[in-house]
Every structure is written in C-alpha cells, then in structure tokens.
Design a protein around this motif. Structure first.
Motif, mmCIF file in Angstrom:
data_model
loop_
_atom_site.group_PDB
_atom_site.id
_atom_site.type_symbol
_atom_site.label_atom_id
_atom_site.label_comp_id
_atom_site.label_asym_id
_atom_site.label_seq_id
_atom_site.Cartn_x
_atom_site.Cartn_y
_atom_site.Cartn_z
ATOM 1 N N GLY A 244 0.801 -1.223 0.000
ATOM 2 C CA GLY A 244 0.000 0.000 0.000
ATOM 3 C C GLY A 244 0.828 1.264 0.000
ATOM 4 O O GLY A 244 0.417 2.276 0.582
ATOM 5 N N TYR A 245 1.997 1.234 -0.634
ATOM 6 C CA TYR A 245 2.842 2.429 -0.652
ATOM 7 C C TYR A 245 2.151 3.541 -1.443
ATOM 8 O O TYR A 245 1.655 3.337 -2.545
ATOM 9 C CB TYR A 245 4.186 2.097 -1.302
ATOM 10 N N GLY A 246 2.133 4.736 -0.858
ATOM 11 C CA GLY A 246 1.554 5.901 -1.522
ATOM 12 C C GLY A 246 0.069 6.096 -1.307
ATOM 13 O O GLY A 246 -0.515 7.021 -1.875
ATOM 14 N N ARG A 247 -0.540 5.274 -0.480
ATOM 15 C CA ARG A 247 -1.979 5.422 -0.270
ATOM 16 C C ARG A 247 -2.263 6.654 0.597
ATOM 17 O O ARG A 247 -1.448 7.049 1.440
ATOM 18 C CB ARG A 247 -2.555 4.180 0.392
ATOM 19 N N ALA A 248 -3.412 7.231 0.406
ATOM 20 C CA ALA A 248 -3.779 8.436 1.161
ATOM 21 C C ALA A 248 -4.279 8.113 2.550
ATOM 22 O O ALA A 248 -4.204 8.941 3.452
ATOM 23 C CB ALA A 248 -4.848 9.219 0.393
ATOM 24 N N GLY A 249 -4.826 6.913 2.748
ATOM 25 C CA GLY A 249 -5.312 6.540 4.070
ATOM 26 C C GLY A 249 -6.586 7.282 4.419
ATOM 27 O O GLY A 249 -7.426 7.599 3.572
ATOM 28 N N THR A 250 -6.700 7.603 5.691
ATOM 29 C CA THR A 250 -7.908 8.280 6.176
ATOM 30 C C THR A 250 -7.756 9.794 6.248
ATOM 31 O O THR A 250 -8.623 10.471 6.785
ATOM 32 C CB THR A 250 -8.260 7.748 7.578
ATOM 33 N N ALA A 251 -6.658 10.305 5.720
ATOM 34 C CA ALA A 251 -6.434 11.748 5.795
ATOM 35 C C ALA A 251 -7.356 12.479 4.827
ATOM 36 O O ALA A 251 -7.570 12.049 3.687
ATOM 37 C CB ALA A 251 -4.980 12.072 5.463
ATOM 38 N N THR A 252 -7.909 13.602 5.286
ATOM 39 C CA THR A 252 -8.743 14.431 4.425
ATOM 40 C C THR A 252 -7.870 15.347 3.578
ATOM 41 O O THR A 252 -6.677 15.516 3.835
ATOM 42 C CB THR A 252 -9.700 15.258 5.279
ATOM 43 N N ARG A 253 -8.483 15.923 2.559
ATOM 44 C CA ARG A 253 -7.746 16.830 1.693
ATOM 45 C C ARG A 253 -7.283 18.064 2.464
ATOM 46 O O ARG A 253 -6.181 18.579 2.231
ATOM 47 C CB ARG A 253 -8.628 17.238 0.517
ATOM 48 N N ARG A 254 -8.075 18.507 3.413
ATOM 49 C CA ARG A 254 -7.710 19.699 4.190
ATOM 50 C C ARG A 254 -6.485 19.427 5.056
ATOM 51 O O ARG A 254 -5.567 20.255 5.133
ATOM 52 C CB ARG A 254 -8.889 20.119 5.057
ATOM 53 N N SER A 255 -6.450 18.257 5.718
ATOM 54 C CA SER A 255 -5.302 17.953 6.565
ATOM 55 C C SER A 255 -4.024 17.787 5.732
ATOM 56 O O SER A 255 -2.950 18.195 6.161
ATOM 57 C CB SER A 255 -5.583 16.681 7.369
ATOM 58 N N ARG A 256 -4.139 17.200 4.538
ATOM 59 C CA ARG A 256 -2.953 17.060 3.689
ATOM 60 C C ARG A 256 -2.442 18.414 3.232
ATOM 61 O O ARG A 256 -1.230 18.645 3.173
ATOM 62 C CB ARG A 256 -3.291 16.184 2.489
ATOM 63 N N ARG A 257 -3.355 19.331 2.926
ATOM 64 C CA ARG A 257 -2.917 20.668 2.505
ATOM 65 C C ARG A 257 -2.247 21.414 3.658
ATOM 66 O O ARG A 257 -1.232 22.096 3.459
ATOM 67 C CB ARG A 257 -4.111 21.447 1.980
ATOM 68 N N THR A 259 -0.695 20.083 6.217
ATOM 69 C CA THR A 259 0.606 19.460 6.462
ATOM 70 C C THR A 259 1.633 19.902 5.437
ATOM 71 O O THR A 259 2.775 20.248 5.775
ATOM 72 C CB THR A 259 0.463 17.930 6.441
ATOM 73 N N GLY A 260 1.235 19.914 4.163
ATOM 74 C CA GLY A 260 2.161 20.353 3.123
ATOM 75 C C GLY A 260 2.563 21.803 3.274
ATOM 76 O O GLY A 260 3.733 22.159 3.069
ATOM 77 N N ALA A 261 1.607 22.660 3.645
ATOM 78 C CA ALA A 261 1.929 24.082 3.821
ATOM 79 C C ALA A 261 2.883 24.286 4.997
ATOM 80 O O ALA A 261 3.832 25.089 4.905
ATOM 81 C CB ALA A 261 0.640 24.877 4.030
ATOM 82 N N LEU A 262 2.654 23.576 6.096
ATOM 83 C CA LEU A 262 3.544 23.720 7.248
ATOM 84 C C LEU A 262 4.961 23.254 6.919
ATOM 85 O O LEU A 262 5.953 23.916 7.273
ATOM 86 C CB LEU A 262 2.995 22.918 8.431
ATOM 87 N N LEU A 263 5.078 22.133 6.223
ATOM 88 C CA LEU A 263 6.409 21.642 5.874
ATOM 89 C C LEU A 263 7.100 22.568 4.881
ATOM 90 O O LEU A 263 8.314 22.821 4.995
ATOM 91 C CB LEU A 263 6.303 20.233 5.293
ATOM 92 N N LEU A 264 6.365 23.086 3.911
ATOM 93 C CA LEU A 264 6.970 23.991 2.938
ATOM 94 C C LEU A 264 7.444 25.279 3.605
ATOM 95 O O LEU A 264 8.580 25.740 3.369
ATOM 96 C CB LEU A 264 5.961 24.301 1.828
ATOM 97 N N LEU A 265 6.588 25.885 4.444
ATOM 98 C CA LEU A 265 7.000 27.105 5.143
ATOM 99 C C LEU A 265 8.158 26.819 6.103
ATOM 100 O O LEU A 265 9.059 27.657 6.262
ATOM 101 C CB LEU A 265 5.811 27.686 5.910
ATOM 102 N N GLY A 266 8.144 25.654 6.734
ATOM 103 C CA GLY A 266 9.245 25.307 7.627
ATOM 104 C C GLY A 266 10.558 25.163 6.894
ATOM 105 O O GLY A 266 11.609 25.631 7.367
ATOM 106 N N MET A 267 10.554 24.519 5.717
ATOM 107 C CA MET A 267 11.785 24.390 4.949
ATOM 108 C C MET A 267 12.284 25.747 4.454
ATOM 109 O O MET A 267 13.498 26.007 4.448
ATOM 110 C CB MET A 267 11.551 23.459 3.762
ATOM 111 N N LEU A 268 11.359 26.625 4.061
ATOM 112 C CA LEU A 268 11.784 27.982 3.671
ATOM 113 C C LEU A 268 12.412 28.720 4.851
ATOM 114 O O LEU A 268 13.406 29.436 4.699
ATOM 115 C CB LEU A 268 10.573 28.757 3.130
#
Length: 400
Positions: A244-257, A259-268
């Motif tokens: 099941g590599y790459g599956r989305a699981g039970t995460a909603t689209r809002r939580s994924r967005r 998470t991605g925004a926090l990681l992107l801003l953190g790396m910047l």
C-alpha cells in the motif's frame, strides 16, 4: 538414529554453545550499531572536512575513514564497497586537475611553470578563461587540494553507506516522512546493490574461466548487471504495491494541505535561517529567529502528518552508550573545526603564495583523531562463523 530434542533458550539453558561461552565469560553478544549513529558521525566528519583545504588534514581524514571502516564493517555485501568510493575519489581528484590544466586561469608571473599546452583562441566574451597555455605548479596544487576535499566528502558518505544499513534507518523516521524515507533509502542503496551485482557477476565469470579483460569484458559484465538492476526494480515495485505504498489513508484533503503548507513554510524558514547565519551582512531576522521558526513549523507539520500514519517496527535498534559515543565523536570534530580556537584560520586553508609546506595544527589533528576513536567505541561486528564451526555446532546440538 537417536531422537533429538530441542531445549528452549533460557538463562539456564542457552540456545547455542557460542552463547553459553559468551555468557560464561561475562561478555555481551556482538550487535550492530544504530545506523543513525554512523550517519551522524559521517556528517560531522564531512562538516569538518568542508572547513579545511589543508592537504595534511585531508589525508589524515582519509586515514581515519579507512581505519574505522576496516575495524567496524560487517559481512554484508555493501560492506565491501568502500574501495569503490576510494576509486571514485581518486577519479574526482584527477578530473579536477585535468580541468584546471586545460582551462588555465589565474596564472601569475611568479608561478612555477611545469609545462605549456597548445592554446586555442577564444571569443572576447569568454575573457578570463583560456583553453590551453602554461600550467603552473601552484594551479595544479590548488586544483588537487580542492579535489581532495571533495574526495574526502565522498568518502565520508561512502563510509556511512559501508558501515550502516540504510534500510534500518527507516525505523526511526516519523510516519509523515516514511514514504520520503523509502525513496531516499532506495536511491542510497543503488550504489551498494550495483557493487554487489558487479562482484557476483565477476565471481561467475571466474568460475566459467572467462579470460576477457578491459573493454572486451564490458559487455559480459554490463548486461547481467543491468538485467539484475531491472529485476530488482520490478520486485521492489511489486513489494511496495502490495504494502500500500503511496496510499492516502484516512487523511482528508484539508489535513494534507495543511501538512504540506507547514512543511513547505518550515523548509523555507530553515533555508532563510541558515543563509542568515552564514552571511554576516544579512538582516538579523534571517538568522536565528528564522531558523527557530522554520524548525517549529517543520515539527508541527511532522506531528500533524504522523497522526494519520501508524507504523510499527519489529525489534527496534537500541540507542545506548556506544551510539552516543560514536555520534559525539563526529559532532566534536565538526565543532572543533568551526570554532577555530587554539589555532589560526590560515592553518586550515594554507596559501600557495609563496609556495611552502603546510603546517599541521594540533587542535584540528586532535579533532580528527577523536573522530577516529569511533573504531574503538563502536561494538565489533558479529563475525560470520566458519564452515567448520557451523558443522561442530550442528554436531553438538544434534548429540543425544
């Protein structure tokens, strides 16, 4: 034939005679060091290497790497690949010297000219760099020193790949980085797997009395190695798909967005903070504050992403005193070469004008030797038993 019974492994009845002798002698069974400890040690030593162009210190780093790898490498297939990294390092130095000789630049009237290459005319917009011309001793030594520093960095990464199993490092990654860690692990393990394939094909050719050498043997080696790499990739893809590599699981689209925004801003923020710390003319807000803010954002993103991913590990690797000692050796070496206390910065980066023998500062030498103590503090690898030892163990366990 008398029937044999298997005695369970208990403190009073060890499973094997080797374990009984180890417990009777009061010695611990050999274990494998945590892979993260080896990577921290290698990164710390690579950080120390990036601070110097002193050829004597760089040669000492290569000697320390060779000693630690020889003393603490195991019997895994990738543990025999450090010599390939050494050949790659030698190739890097040679390419750096050849490029500096062909594209001559920075030649001064006081340089010692070794020889002169035929010079090609260049257009006016290519000013400052000449193709061919005189090759000086100072320029050659400068190129060799820069290439030697890059070679030491490659050997540090090679030592980490030789001593640590990259697949075991996945156990300590947060759940949000597990899939990224799998991709990085696959990319890191490409070189060890290719080395293993080349060794296996070479042994098969020797058993079949293959006498081709040089370019004639390239086809007989390259085709099986490429076929083995393709077969490995297909097996890996099937295994990842079944898990099941790459599956989305039970995460909603809002939580994924989020998470991605926090990681992107953190790396910047981390990039801006590192730039502010390295550049003295940058504003103060781009230094430590940006670094701390980026770290907090990355931690928040990892924590939020790990909540939707549950990973379990079988028999996780312990982190004990040897791991602290090995990782601390690399960190101490990096810190001692960054603070420049007890020696001058010119001793780390000696000048070639005038041409003179570089000095050997004591504090950097001590820092590199401290990193070399990892060959003593790390637990010895488990020795593979010989055939005679295995037969003797089977006879002992099968006795009535």
């Amino acid at each position: 034939m008398p029937a044999t019974t298997e005695t369970p492994a208990t403190p009073d009845h060890p499973a094997t005679p080797e374990r009984a002798r180890a417990q009777a002698g009061g010695r611990r069974l050999p274990r494998t060091l945590h892979p993260v400890a080896w990577w921290l040690w290698a990164i710390g030593l690579a950080t120390a290497v990036s601070r110097t162009t002193n050829p004597l210190l760089l040669a000492l780093v290569l000697a320390v790497l060779g000693w630690v790898v020889t003393a603490r490498r195991g019997d895994s297939p990738w543990a025999r690949g450090f010599r390939y990294y050494l050949w790659l390092a030698l190739t890097v130095v040679a390419i750096r010297v050849v490029f500096r000789s062909v594209f001559a630049s920075g030649i001064t009237p006081t340089d010692h000219i070794l020889f002169t290459l035929p010079q090609l005319p260049t257009p006016h917009w290519y000013a400052g760099i000449a193709i061919g011309g005189p090759v000086s001793l100072e320029a050659t030594l400068s190129a060799a020193t820069d290439g030697l520093r890059l070679a030491c960095l490659l050997c540090c990464i090679g030592a980490a790949n030789t001593l640590a199993n990259p697949k075991r490092a996945l156990r300590v990654l947060p759940g949000a980085l597990y899939e990224l860690g799998v991709a990085v692990t696959v990319s890191i393990s490409v070189a060890p797997q290719l080395i293993e394939s080349v060794q296996r094909v070479g042994r098969a050719r020797r058993l079949r009395a293959g006498d081709a050498r040089g370019l004639r043997a390239l086809r007989g080696i390259a085709v099986p190695v490429i076929e083995d790499a393709l077969e490995r990739s297909l097996h890996l893809a099937a295994a990842m798909d079944s898990r099941g590599y790459g599956r989305a699981g039970t995460a909603t689209r809002r939580s994924r967005r989020i998470t991605g925004a926090l990681l992107l801003l953190g790396m910047l923020g981390l990039c801006a903070g590192v730039y502010g710390l390295l550049d003295g003319t940058a504003p103060k807000a781009l230094g430590l504050p940006a670094l701390l803010a980026g770290s907090l954002l990355c931690c928040a993103g990892l924590a939020l992403g790990s909540r939707r991913v549950r990973r379990t590990s079988y028999r996780p690797d312990p982190w004990r005193l040897p791991e602290w000692l090995v990782a601390g050796c690399g960190v101490v070496a990096a810190v001692l070469l960054f603070v420049t206390a007890g020696y001058s910065a010119t001793e780390l980066n000696p000048s070639l004008y005038p041409l003179s023998w570089p000095t050997l500062p004591l504090v950097p030498v001590a820092a590199i030797l401290i990193a070399g103590t990892a060959g003593f503090t790390a637990p010895p690898p488990a020795a593979r038993p010989s055939r005679a030892g295995r037969d003797r163990t089977l006879r002992t366990e099968g006795a009535p």
